[in-house]
Design an enzyme around this catalytic site. Structure first.
Site, PDB file in Angstrom:
ATOM      1  N   GLY A 179       0.804  -1.213   0.000  1.00  7.61           N
ATOM      2  CA  GLY A 179       0.000   0.000   0.000  1.00  7.61           C
ATOM      3  C   GLY A 179       0.837   1.262   0.000  1.00  7.61           C
ATOM      4  N   CYS A 180       2.129   1.117  -0.247  1.00  9.02           N
ATOM      5  CA  CYS A 180       2.969   2.305  -0.314  1.00  9.02           C
ATOM      6  C   CYS A 180       3.526   2.428  -1.730  1.00  9.02           C
ATOM      7  CB  CYS A 180       4.148   2.190   0.638  1.00  9.02           C
ATOM      8  SG  CYS A 180       3.663   1.726   2.293  1.00  9.02           S
ATOM      9  N   GLN A 181       3.525   3.670  -2.245  1.00 11.61           N
ATOM     10  CA  GLN A 181       4.114   3.874  -3.567  1.00 11.61           C
ATOM     11  C   GLN A 181       5.632   3.750  -3.464  1.00 11.61           C
ATOM     12  OE1 GLN A 181       4.453   7.548  -6.129  1.00 11.61           O
ATOM     13  NE2 GLN A 181       2.348   6.992  -6.491  1.00 11.61           N
ATOM     14  N   SER A 182       6.141   4.195  -2.317  1.00 15.20           N
ATOM     15  CA  SER A 182       7.540   3.924  -2.030  1.00 15.20           C
ATOM     16  C   SER A 182       7.546   2.671  -1.159  1.00 15.20           C
ATOM     17  CB  SER A 182       8.140   5.094  -1.270  1.00 15.20           C
ATOM     18  OG  SER A 182       7.281   5.477  -0.211  1.00 15.20           O
TER      19      SER A 182
END
Ligand SMILES: Cc1ncc(COP(=O)(O)O)c(C=O)c1O
Lengths: 142, 405
Positions: A50-53
């Site tokens: 759920g993190c773009q990074s």
């Protein structure tokens, strides 16, 4: 210091910044200072989705009954945010962690990062911290 | 006539917004464009004056709505110069257009067949074909790109063989901005009897699209990337193809006769438009395409090319910035990375300065992996963006880089 006291200290610190640049520069600093996580924990098992990074979070349950977190991210602002969380929650018992609310993030103006649609996944990080605490608590009770 | 940028900007109310106390600089047009007042008015006018279901009622409103809806279809036909109006199928957008086609082509793809896609496809023009191949025991072959982000036509030709059933490729790359030489490619494919689908999502608002001149069999695009609302899009499919292919969804509108034993299907394009369609979307799409036409697609292209060239010059001068995608033919999209800095951090801080860009893999993960990047930052332009905005963006980027270094 209790978790609450730590949070208050962070809120106080952030209240001194009067523009976003100072605030983000501080987050970037925190990110850069975050002690490195052991390389072996930067694996899919410790990756928070759920993190773009990418964010890796590891928790260790010590004999003293306290939980210690280490983390890393490939984006420095995300790293700064996770660093704030770790500062707040590392070194406390599962119960202490589970009984704390997260209002302080709103107070320091990071509320925008809390929405589940924000791709930095701050919410996922918090959930993961709580999940670790819950798991360790179960283990203690067994 | 000169390009009246101020007049254009005045038509887009959202451009007057402030973000984090700064005037909005909207450079995420590749994701979706903003809408002019004319399009917004068209939607409310429809509900104020004409709303009613189409193709059904005998009453006046239904007649009017049907005429408008079919008028919009005819306008789309003109806009892309299709031969016949019934070759225009309304969908929710590019993604649905491609899924529709992949479903309809399913019986036609058999074990051992091959489908060609390129390494620069958006997931929307990649996953449906990957799935289809998996289900049918066919092979998905990926046409590689070179370092500049261009296709190698000779290699592409070598990949075509008697088993190749379809070539699905993007007209313009959403990550690299590359305009593929689609006319040439289609000619090569045609000579071998291979049908071609073009994903026109990133082309339709930026460059002239004439499906007869291009010679493609199928063309897909989304309204929302061309100043129209979300939820309306188009699949152009040659009559001789769509006539023979099976339906996609079943229900009202798409049938001819239904008995308990059997149903027969309606003629084109209704065969592919089951259920109540997005009527206001179709009308607003017509309005948006008219807006493009009145501004002039060639004038828009020229304007955006200038912005792109200016942005490339400005960004190249910033230390550590590397432009991703250096094809000779490019339009409207500029991807870049900053050495040692994650794209997410760049996007986050640009937003603080009012600049909206996209960061990440842009739904083209295979491409980003191929390039060996964690993602890119993409600034993508539309007809209403200005040179001054590019300058402000470049200044903001310098600030961001110095904060993160
Ligand atoms: C090249 C390309 N194809 C397909 C799509 C998907 O379009 P939509 O989400 O409107 O269906 C996009 C949108 O980002 C795109 O850029």
């Amino acid at each position: 210091m209790t978790i609450k006291e730590k949070q208050d200290a962070i809120v106080e610190e952030f209240s001194m910044f009067d523009d976003w640049m100072d605030k983000y520069s501080y987050l970037i600093e925190l990110g850069k200072e975050l002690p490195a996580i052991e390389e072996k924990y930067k694996d899919p098992q410790h990756l928070i989705s759920g993190c773009q990074s990418r964010v890796w979070l590891h928790a260790r349950h010590d004999e003293d009954g306290k939980i210690y977190f280490t983390a890393d991210s490939d984006a420095v602002i995300t790293k700064g945010i996770v660093s704030l969380l770790i500062k707040t929650f590392s070194g406390y018992s599962a119960n202490e962690i589970l009984n704390t609310d997260m209002n302080f993030l709103e107070q320091i103006g990071l509320k925008e990062h809390l929405s589940p649609t924000r791709s930095n996944g701050l919410l996922s990080m918090i959930k993961q911290i709580q999940l670790y605490a819950r798991a360790f608590k179960l283990k203690e009770n067994n | 006539m000169s390009y009246d940028i101020q007049k254009i900007r005045a038509d887009f109310p959202i451009l007057r917004r402030q973000i984090n106390g700064k005037p909005l600089i909207y450079f995420d047009n590749g994701a979706t464009t903003q809408k002019p007042q004319q399009v917004i008015d068209c939607i409310s006018n429809y509900y104020l004056h004409q709303n009613s279901n189409v193709h059904r009622g005998v009453h006046t409103l239904s007649q009017e709505a049907t005429d408008l809806f079919e008028g919009a279809r005819e306008y789309v036909r003109q806009f892309i110069n299709a031969e016949e109006t019934n070759e225009i199928i309304f969908t929710r957008g590019t993604t649905e257009s491609i899924n529709l086609l992949a479903t309809a082509l399913k019986p036609w793809i058999v074990k051992g067949d091959e489908i060609l896609v390129t390494a620069m496809e958006h997931h929307s023009n990649f996953v449906p074909w990957q799935q289809l191949c998996e289900k049918r025991g066919a092979r998905l072959k990926i046409v590689p790109i070179n370092r500049n982000g261009e296709l190698d036509l000779e290699f592409l030709e070598k990949m075509m063989n008697p088993y190749t059933k379809l070539l699905a490729l993007t007209h313009v790359s959403n990550v690299l901005g590359t305009i593929n030489p689609v006319k040439k490619i289609i000619k090569i494919a045609k000579d071998k009897g291979i049908p071609v689908l073009l994903d026109g999502a990133q082309a339709i608002a930026h460059t002239k699209v004439d499906v007869q001149d291009l010679g493609c069999d199928f063309y897909a695009f989304s309204g929302h990337k061309a100043y129209a609302p979300m939820g309306i899009g188009v699949l152009y499919g040659k009559f001789n193809w769509m006539r023979r292919l099976p339906p996609y969804q079943f229900g009202g509108e798409m049938i001819d006769e239904v008995t308990f034993e059997k149903s027969t299907f309606n003629e084109l394009p209704f065969k592919y438009e089951a259920g109540t369609p997005n009527v206001e979307g179709a009308l607003a799409l017509e309005t948006a395409l008219r807006y493009i036409n009145e501004t002039g697609i060639d004038a828009i292209r020229q304007h955006e090319d200038k912005l792109l060239a200016h942005a490339e010059t400005k960004l190249s001068a910033i230390e550590g910035v590397r432009i991703i995608g250096t094809a000779k033919q490019k339009t409207a999209a500029l991807s870049f990375v900053v050495e040692g800095i994650h794209p997410y951090d760049v996007g986050m801080l640009l937003d603080k300065m009012g600049v909206a860009v996209r960061t990440g893999h842009h739904c083209a993960q295979p491409l980003i992996d191929f390039l060996g990047l964690p993602g890119t930052v993409r600034a993508s332009f539309a007809m209403y963006n200005t040179k001054e905005e590019v300058d402000l963006f470049a200044d903001a980027l310098v600030k961001v880089v110095s904060m993160l270094k």
